[in-house]
Design an enzyme around this catalytic site. Structure first.
Site, short mmCIF file in Angstrom:
data_model
loop_
_atom_site.label_atom_id
_atom_site.label_comp_id
_atom_site.label_asym_id
_atom_site.label_seq_id
_atom_site.Cartn_x
_atom_site.Cartn_y
_atom_site.Cartn_z
CE LYS A 187 8.03 14.49 5.94
NZ LYS A 187 7.41 13.30 5.36
CB VAL A 220 -0.88 0.03 1.27
CG1 VAL A 220 -1.78 1.26 1.26
CG2 VAL A 220 -1.71 -1.24 1.36
CE1 TYR A 235 7.60 17.89 4.70
CE2 TYR A 235 9.83 18.58 5.24
CZ TYR A 235 8.97 17.74 4.57
OH TYR A 235 9.46 16.74 3.77
N1 LIG Z 1 11.24 15.50 -2.55
C1 LIG Z 1 12.05 15.78 -1.53
O1 LIG Z 1 13.06 16.48 -1.68
C2 LIG Z 1 11.75 15.20 -0.18
C3 LIG Z 1 12.70 15.40 0.85
C4 LIG Z 1 12.45 14.87 2.09
C5 LIG Z 1 11.29 14.15 2.33
N2 LIG Z 1 10.41 13.98 1.32
C6 LIG Z 1 9.17 13.26 1.62
O2 LIG Z 1 8.89 12.30 0.62
C7 LIG Z 1 7.48 12.15 0.48
C8 LIG Z 1 7.10 12.25 -0.98
O3 LIG Z 1 7.46 13.51 -1.47
P1 LIG Z 1 7.56 13.86 -3.02
O4 LIG Z 1 8.60 14.90 -3.13
O5 LIG Z 1 7.70 12.62 -3.82
O6 LIG Z 1 6.13 14.53 -3.28
P2 LIG Z 1 5.39 14.87 -4.64
O7 LIG Z 1 6.25 14.59 -5.82
O8 LIG Z 1 4.84 16.24 -4.49
O9 LIG Z 1 4.18 13.82 -4.68
C9 LIG Z 1 3.16 13.86 -3.74
C10 LIG Z 1 2.19 12.72 -3.96
O10 LIG Z 1 1.24 12.76 -2.90
C11 LIG Z 1 -0.09 12.97 -3.42
N3 LIG Z 1 -0.73 13.90 -2.51
C12 LIG Z 1 -0.34 15.16 -2.22
N4 LIG Z 1 -1.18 15.71 -1.33
C13 LIG Z 1 -2.11 14.77 -1.03
C14 LIG Z 1 -3.25 14.75 -0.19
N5 LIG Z 1 -3.60 15.81 0.52
N6 LIG Z 1 -3.99 13.62 -0.13
C15 LIG Z 1 -3.66 12.54 -0.88
N7 LIG Z 1 -2.59 12.51 -1.70
C16 LIG Z 1 -1.83 13.61 -1.78
C17 LIG Z 1 0.14 13.52 -4.83
O11 LIG Z 1 -0.90 13.14 -5.75
P3 LIG Z 1 -2.24 13.99 -5.98
O12 LIG Z 1 -1.77 15.40 -6.17
O13 LIG Z 1 -2.90 13.39 -7.15
O14 LIG Z 1 -2.99 13.79 -4.74
C18 LIG Z 1 1.42 12.80 -5.24
O15 LIG Z 1 1.11 11.50 -5.67
C19 LIG Z 1 6.85 13.20 1.39
O16 LIG Z 1 6.46 12.62 2.61
C20 LIG Z 1 7.97 14.19 1.62
O17 LIG Z 1 7.83 14.87 2.84
C21 LIG Z 1 10.59 14.49 0.08
#
Ligand SMILES: NC(=O)c1ccc[n+]([C@@H]2O[C@H](COP(=O)([O-])OP(=O)(O)OC[C@H]3O[C@@H](n4cnc5c(N)ncnc54)[C@H](OP(=O)(O)O)[C@@H]3O)[C@@H](O)[C@H]2O)c1
Length: 335
Positions: A215, A63, A211
Site C-alpha cells: 500500500k 472498470v 501488505y
Molecule cells: N476493508 C477495509 O477495512 C480496507 C481498509 C483499507 C484498504 N482496503 C482496501 O480496499 C480494497 C477492497 O477491500 P474490501 O475490504 O472491499 O475487500 P473484500 O470485501 O474482501 O472484497 C474483495 C473483492 O476482490 C475480489 N478478489 C479477491 N481476491 C481476488 C483475486 N485474487 N483475483 C480477483 N479478484 C479477487 C473478491 O471477489 P472474488 O472472491 O469473487 O474474487 C471481492 O470482489 C482492497 O484493496 C483493500 O486493501 C480495505
C-alpha cells in the site's frame, strides 16, 4: 553602575527571545489550527469533481477490479447509479454474472465482466482483458482488488505464497490495469484512476509488513503517475482507507471510525480531487473520521510513535487470531 547596565541589557535580550519564541509558537499553533479547519471544510463543506466529467451518461465505462464484494461492489453500484457503464473483474463467474444483471436491471446501464484470479498474474488473462477493454471507452478505472496476510505474522514466518499473492494482487494488478487503460485515456485527454490505498501504507504496520509495503507502493506510485498524467487530463487519486466493514477487514459492525462500504464509497466519489485528511498530492482521505485520524497521524507526535501503536495493535490481534486457530483446530479434532 556597569552591573546594572549589563543586567538591563540581559533582561532586554531575554525579553526579545521570549517574544520571538512566543510569535513562532503562536504562528505554529495558528498554522496547525488552519490545517485542521481545512480538513473539516474539505470533508463537510466541499464537494469534488463531478463524475459526469468522466463520461457518465455519455457512454463512458468504469472498470472495477475486485467488484463482487465490499468496497469494489459498492463502487460498481454507485458508479452505475451515476450512469457509467460497468466492467466487473474478480474471480467468481457466478457472482460477476449476478451483479452484472442486477446493475443492468436497476440502472439501465451496459455491463461486461471478466473472471480472473489476479494472484495467478496470467499474461493470457491480461491480454484477454486488454482485448475486452479495447472496444469500449474506458473513462474510469478503480484499482480496488486487494489481498492481505491471513493474520498478523512476523515477516520471516510468512509463507512465500502469501507474499507472492499480495504483490501480484495489490501491486502488479494495479500497474497492469493502469497500463492497459491509460493510452486510450491519454488519447481522449480525460480519465479518472482511483487506487484503493490504506492507512497501512501511511504508517508502516508491523506483522502486516508485505501488505503495508504494497500500500506504500500504491501511495508513492499514485503520486508519481498522478503528476505525470495530470497534464494529460487524467486525474489519479490514491484513497487512504482506514477500516471499512468487509470480508477482508473481518469487521462486521459499523462504527464512527469503521463505515459500511456504502457511505465510504459515497465519500470517495463525493470528494474527487479533494484531499480531505491527506497531506500528500494525488491522495485523498475523504471519510470524515478517517480524515481526522489521518490529520492526527501527520500532525500529532511522530511516526515512531504511530509505528509503535500499530505494533501493539497487531501483537494483540495476532494473539487473538492464534487463540481462535487453536480453538478451531481443537473443535475439528473433536468432531
Ligand atoms: N476493508 C477495509 O477495512 C480496507 C481498509 C483499507 C484498504 N482496503 C482496501 O480496499 C480494497 C477492497 O477491500 P474490501 O475490504 O472491499 O475487500 P473484500 O470485501 O474482501 O472484497 C474483495 C473483492 O476482490 C475480489 N478478489 C479477491 N481476491 C481476488 C483475486 N485474487 N483475483 C480477483 N479478484 C479477487 C473478491 O471477489 P472474488 O472472491 O469473487 O474474487 C471481492 O470482489 C482492497 O484493496 C483493500 O486493501 C480495505
Amino acid at each position: 553602575m556597569e552591573h546594572i547596565t549589563q543586567f538591563v541589557q540581559k533582561s532586554d535580550s531575554n525579553a526579545t527571545a521570549v517574544a520571538i519564541f512566543g510569535v513562532i509558537g503562536v504562528a505554529a499553533i495558528a498554522l496547525k489550527t488552519l490545517s485542521f479547519l481545512k480538513v473539516l471544510a474539505d470533508v463537510f463543506l466541499r464537494s469534488g469533481i463531478n463524475v459526469k466529467k468522466y463520461g457518465a451518461g455519455r457512454g463512458g465505462w468504469a472498470v472495477i477490479t475486485g467488484a463482487t464484494d465490499g468496497i469494489g461492489k459498492e463502487f460498481a453500484f454507485q458508479l452505475a447509479s451515476k450512469k457509467l457503464n460497468i466492467v466487473l473483474v474478480s474471480r467468481t463467474e457466478s457472482k460477476l454474472r449476478a451483479i452484472a444483471e442486477e446493475l443492468e436491471q436497476k440502472y439501465s446501464v451496459e455491463t461486461k465482466h471478466y473472471a480472473m484470479d489476479f494472484t495467478k498474474g496470467s499474461e493470457a488473462d491480461y491480454k484477454a482483458l486488454e482485448q475486452l477493454l479495447s472496444s469500449i471507452e474506458v473513462t474510469v478505472l478503480v484499482n480496488n482488488v486487494g489481498t492481505n496476510h491471513e493474520i498478523p505474522t512476523p515477516f520471516e514466518q510468512e509463507t512465500d505464497k502469501i507474499i507472492h499473492d499480495i504483490i501480484e494482487v495489490n501491486v502488479k494488478a494495479a500497474m497492469k490495469l493502469t497500463k492497459i487503460v491509460v493510452p486510450q485515456m491519454v488519447a481522449r485527454k480525460n480519465g479518472l484512476i482511483i487506487n484503493l490505498g490504506s492507512f497501512a501504507g501511511l504508517v508502516p504496520t508491523p506483522f502486516l509488513s508485505v501488505y503495508s509495503g504494497s500500500k506504500a507502493f500504491l501511495s508513492s506510485w499514485s503520486q508519481a503517475i498522478g503528476a505525470e498524467l495530470a497534464p494529460k487530463g487524467i486525474h489519479v487519486q490514491n484513497v487512504n482507507t482506514y477500516f471499512v466493514v468487509s470480508t477482508m477487514s473481518k469487521i462486521r459492525r459499523a462504527s464512527m471510525l469503521i463505515p459500511m462500504p456504502k457511505p465510504y464509497v459515497k465519500s470517495v466519489l463525493g470528494h474527487l480531487g479533494i484531499s480531505g485528511g491527506a497531506s500528500t498530492p494525488f491522495t485523498s482521505t475523504p471519510f470524515y473520521s478517517h480524515a481526522i485520524a489521518n490529520w492526527l497521524i501527520d500532525n500529532v507526535l511522530n511516526r515512531a510513535f504511530w509505528v509503535k501503536q500499530n505494533y501493539n495493535i497487531q501483537v494483540d490481534i495476532r494473539k487473538r487470531a492464534l487463540k481462535k486457530r487453536e480453538r478451531e483446530a481443537a473443535a475439528a479434532k473433536s468432531q
